[in-house]
Design an enzyme around this catalytic site. Structure first.
Site, PDB file in Angstrom:
ATOM      1  N   ASP A 212       0.805  -1.145  -0.013  1.00  0.00           N
ATOM      2  CA  ASP A 212      -0.028  -0.074   0.013  1.00  0.00           C
ATOM      3  C   ASP A 212       0.923   1.317   0.089  1.00  0.00           C
ATOM      4  O   ASP A 212       1.657   1.333   0.881  1.00  0.00           O
ATOM      5  CB  ASP A 212      -1.089  -0.187   1.124  1.00  0.00           C
ATOM      6  CG  ASP A 212      -1.905   1.125   1.029  1.00  0.00           C
ATOM      7  OD1 ASP A 212      -1.744   2.095   0.527  1.00  0.00           O
ATOM      8  OD2 ASP A 212      -3.182   0.928   1.647  1.00  0.00           O
ATOM      9  N   LYS A 238      -3.696  12.184  -0.903  1.00  0.00           N
ATOM     10  CA  LYS A 238      -2.581  12.804   0.189  1.00  0.00           C
ATOM     11  C   LYS A 238      -1.791  13.790  -0.701  1.00  0.00           C
ATOM     12  O   LYS A 238      -1.917  14.839  -1.081  1.00  0.00           O
ATOM     13  CB  LYS A 238      -2.246  11.552   0.942  1.00  0.00           C
ATOM     14  CG  LYS A 238      -3.155  10.876   1.651  1.00  0.00           C
ATOM     15  CD  LYS A 238      -2.959   9.521   2.118  1.00  0.00           C
ATOM     16  CE  LYS A 238      -3.890   9.092   2.996  1.00  0.00           C
ATOM     17  NZ  LYS A 238      -4.259   7.667   3.163  1.00  0.00           N
ATOM     18  N   ARG A 387       0.563  14.177  14.214  1.00  0.00           N
ATOM     19  CA  ARG A 387       1.487  14.193  12.966  1.00  0.00           C
ATOM     20  C   ARG A 387       1.602  15.485  12.389  1.00  0.00           C
ATOM     21  O   ARG A 387       0.644  16.202  12.122  1.00  0.00           O
ATOM     22  CB  ARG A 387       0.970  13.094  12.234  1.00  0.00           C
ATOM     23  CG  ARG A 387       0.636  11.917  12.607  1.00  0.00           C
ATOM     24  CD  ARG A 387       0.087  10.728  11.632  1.00  0.00           C
ATOM     25  NE  ARG A 387      -1.155  11.244  10.880  1.00  0.00           N
ATOM     26  CZ  ARG A 387      -1.717  10.807   9.990  1.00  0.00           C
ATOM     27  NH1 ARG A 387      -1.129   9.571   9.446  1.00  0.00           N
ATOM     28  NH2 ARG A 387      -2.779  11.178   9.476  1.00  0.00           N
TER      29      ARG A 387
HETATM   30  C1  LIG Z   1      -5.267   6.984   3.297  1.00  0.00           C
HETATM   31  C2  LIG Z   1      -5.292   5.547   3.288  1.00  0.00           C
HETATM   32  C3  LIG Z   1      -6.114   4.583   2.715  1.00  0.00           C
HETATM   33  C4  LIG Z   1      -7.258   5.144   2.371  1.00  0.00           C
HETATM   34  O1  LIG Z   1      -8.231   4.410   1.947  1.00  0.00           O
HETATM   35  P1  LIG Z   1      -9.667   4.767   1.181  1.00  0.00           P
HETATM   36  O2  LIG Z   1     -10.031   3.406   0.768  1.00  0.00           O
HETATM   37  O3  LIG Z   1      -9.315   5.558  -0.024  1.00  0.00           O
HETATM   38  O4  LIG Z   1     -10.186   5.378   2.028  1.00  0.00           O
HETATM   39  C5  LIG Z   1      -5.790   3.422   2.453  1.00  0.00           C
HETATM   40  N1  LIG Z   1      -4.743   2.714   3.240  1.00  0.00           N
HETATM   41  C6  LIG Z   1      -3.818   3.528   3.702  1.00  0.00           C
HETATM   42  C7  LIG Z   1      -2.567   3.044   4.176  1.00  0.00           C
HETATM   43  C8  LIG Z   1      -3.988   4.832   3.654  1.00  0.00           C
HETATM   44  O5  LIG Z   1      -3.024   5.577   4.368  1.00  0.00           O
END
Ligand SMILES: *Cc1c(COP(=O)(O)O)cnc(C)c1O
Length: 427
Positions: A212, A238, A387
């Site tokens: 991820d 982000k 953070r």
């Molecule tokens: C921000 C984030 C998400 C966001 O997930 P959504 O399904 O788009 O809400 C998922 N995994 C990680 C590690 C994140 O930081």
């Protein structure tokens, strides 16, 4: 790259001097800055709005949606998930036909994790760690449940909750591991894995790896091709500044695209969606990992932020990010450590993403005082993490200096004691 640790000084003139020497400083003018007194250190949660995204949206609504109507699908809309995917591929070191925009990060993680597990016959373990984002843990646990009663999710814990438990993960890998899935840069401490090393280790045991990249994309130079990454997903609102809820991306290595099957087999991932045949036949390549109609309004808003990062170049972005997070840590040592704040991120830049977490027992109330009394926006993550993210395209060194000065004021004047100890819904 070599990371030189600059010498800093604890005064405002020095913050301005760092800004004067910053070769990315002019990028800030590409973003809407409505309140110059607001210190916004949340580029890791929701990037600022690029001027170009606002005007692109306006043109899309008025000219394309308004005037072209359904003809738009044949005038460029339909290929947007691929074209934008190819631009993101450039940012993360992948081939242009390995990345596509679709759905949310969570949904993409589900699609790829289940596809991977089903493609790994006889292997029944999904391996992850407790630094992973909760949504990822929920999804991976759901995938294990769906895959069958013999499957399970194995959670390796980090003893200090800062550094990734690399050795324990390596020990847990074996011939029953179907999939290793981790956050490349973890959301709380900002610890960043050596993706190439861990991917290679997992491959030795025949496991697939799904990263991820949500907190890494646009923050760290990535090279998925060199690291031989199998699968990845990532968020675009982000550091990519795609706007609230902008669609996510997914990456599938070329060699796996025909081997794996998207478990949400919708018509847009079908070989010929408009033939409207009754039986599903997957489209070739990355296309089969689409499910439904692309969200065009959100898609068009996403391109501007990606273009700005490509223009700046990830090496320059990383160099500034390292210097800015070093600066946060330097100011923490000077002023905040004596006030009871501890560092909850790796001290060495090599293991850190683009944000710094500081711990304080009164973290929740301190973050509320910063937000509601002093116009500083960091965020709070349980149990005690504040953070502070450096988004190199729009954050100045002076932003960081001001944030720390205002944080000192919260402590000196005990402003946090005016706030209740229970948490609001969104922190
Ligand atoms: C921000 C984030 C998400 C966001 O997930 P959504 O399904 O788009 O809400 C998922 N995994 C990680 C590690 C994140 O930081």
């Amino acid at each position: 790259m070599t990371l030189t640790i600059p010498m800093f000084q604890p005064d405002e003139a020095f913050a301005y001097q760092l800004d004067a020497q910053d070769d990315l400083a002019s990028f800030r003018t590409q973003f809407v800055v409505d309140d110059p007194n607001l210190i916004y250190l949340l580029g890791n949660s929701l990037g600022r709005l690029p001027h170009a995204a606002a005007s692109r949206l306006q043109t899309f609504v008025n000219e394309e949606w308004g005037k072209r109507l359904i003809r738009g699908w044949n005038e460029g809309w339909f290929s947007q998930p691929n074209e934008l995917g190819a631009k993101i591929a450039h940012l993360i070191g992948a081939h242009p036909d390995e990345v596509i925009i679709a759905d949310s990060t969570s949904v993409n993680l589900f699609k790829l994790a289940l596809a991977a597990v089903r493609g790994q016959h006889g292997r029944t373990t999904i391996l992850t760690d407790n630094l992973n984002f909760p949504s990822d843990l929920y999804i991976l646990s759901g995938v294990a449940q769906l895959a069958g009663p013999e499957y399970h999710l194995q959670l390796i814990t980090s003893p200090d909750e800062i550094y990734g438990p690399v050795a324990a993960l390596q020990e847990a890998l074996n011939e029953r591991t179907a999939l290793l899935s981790l956050s490349a840069t973890v959301f709380k401490s900002s610890y960043s894995y050596d993706m190439a090393a861990l991917t290679a280790k997992a491959h030795e045991y025949g496991a697939l790896v799904l990263w991820d990249l949500s907190h890494a994309t646009g923050a760290i130079p990535l090279n998925l091709a060199a690291a031989e990454v199998d699968l990845a997903v990532g968020c675009t609102y982000k550091y990519l500044c795609g706007g609230p809820g902008s669609p996510a991306f997914l990456y599938v290595r070329r060699a796996l695209q025909e081997k794996l099957q998207n478990p949400i087999s919708g018509w847009i991932g079908q070989n010929n969606p408009f033939a409207l045949g009754l039986a599903y036949e997957p489209a070739p390549g990355i296309q089969q990992f689409l499910t439904g109609t692309p969200s065009m309004l959100s898609l068009v808003a996403l391109e501007a932020g990606v273009d700005l990062l490509l223009q700046a170049g990830m090496e320059r972005v990383r160099a500034k990010s390292v210097r800015q997070t070093e600066y946060i840590i330097y100011l923490w040592e000077q002023w905040l450590e004596p006030l009871g704040f501890c560092l909850k991120s790796p001290r060495e830049a090599r293991w850190r993403g683009s944000h710094v977490a500081l711990g304080h027992p009164e973290g929740l109330r301190i973050s509320r005082a910063l937000k509601e009394s002093l116009n500083v926006l960091p965020d709070f993550r349980k149990p005690d993490n504040l953070r502070f993210a450096a988004a190199p395209l729009f954050n100045s060194y002076h932003d960081i200096y001001q944030a720390v000065i205002r944080l000192r004021r919260v402590m000196d004047e005990q402003l946090y004691t005016h706030y209740p100890t229970e948490a609001p819904v969104v922190t």
